[in-house]
Design an enzyme around this catalytic site. Sequence first.
Site: not given
Length: 248
Positions: A9, A11, A94, A96, A166, A172, A211
């Site tokens: 991904n 991003k 996701h 985010e 996730e 991150g 991560s």
Amino acid sequence: MRRKLVAGNWKMHGTLAENTALLASVVAGAQGLNCDLAVCVPFPYLAQAQLALSGTPVHLGAQNLSEHAKGAYTGEVSASMLKDFACAFVIIGHSERRSLYGETDAMVAAKFVAAQAAGLTPILCVGESLQERESGVTEAVVARQLDAVIAVAGIAAFARAVVAYEPVWAIGTGLTATPAQAQAVHAFIRARLAQHDAIVAAGVVIQYGGSMKPSNAAELLSQPDIDGGLIGGAALVADDFLAICRAA
Ligand code: 13P
């Protein structure tokens, strides 16, 4: 037997020049790997990635889509547009998107349906925040996120979908769920799906994301219910991404 799927991904990263190099390295390193591979790139780079990946074993994916098929939705991108660029996968829900752009469980379910209606395989992201984990509601949160999609799409739809667990606190941050922590939630996800259909549940690929990197991939990927990875930062470095693919 489930085949492992490692997906990058990207991003909101990349330039035409950087992507050219990264895609070439990924393609070169992808030969002979015993897992499925995909890269999910930003919309403007779909055409570039389609060209670079055509005829290679690396699949193309996007990171979001509209729940609508077409119409007056300024700034949105439909599932059929993604199909036009030979996307196989699209990331849905996701964290985010959920936390920064207000995507609700209902919107995520609608996007999941829209993706499948166009023949895309959704990668449905689920996962709890740190606060939710610390207050002991991880399973309740993941169950709610899954149930919202099952209610709208039906369990049979999961035969044509991927789930990505996730944990938000691991994205991150450099903090990774331990293999045991991740395996426990993956097993919970599979069991939740199995309450509806045991065969579908046994076949669904459940990726871990958060991560994941070369140094922790092998141990995570050796867990019985971890069927691959959804890779953020490490997917931007060809050697790291390919090392994770080899671990798979
Ligand atoms: P990182 O690998 O950078 O933690 O990102 C994970 C992720 O969000 C993949 O979708």
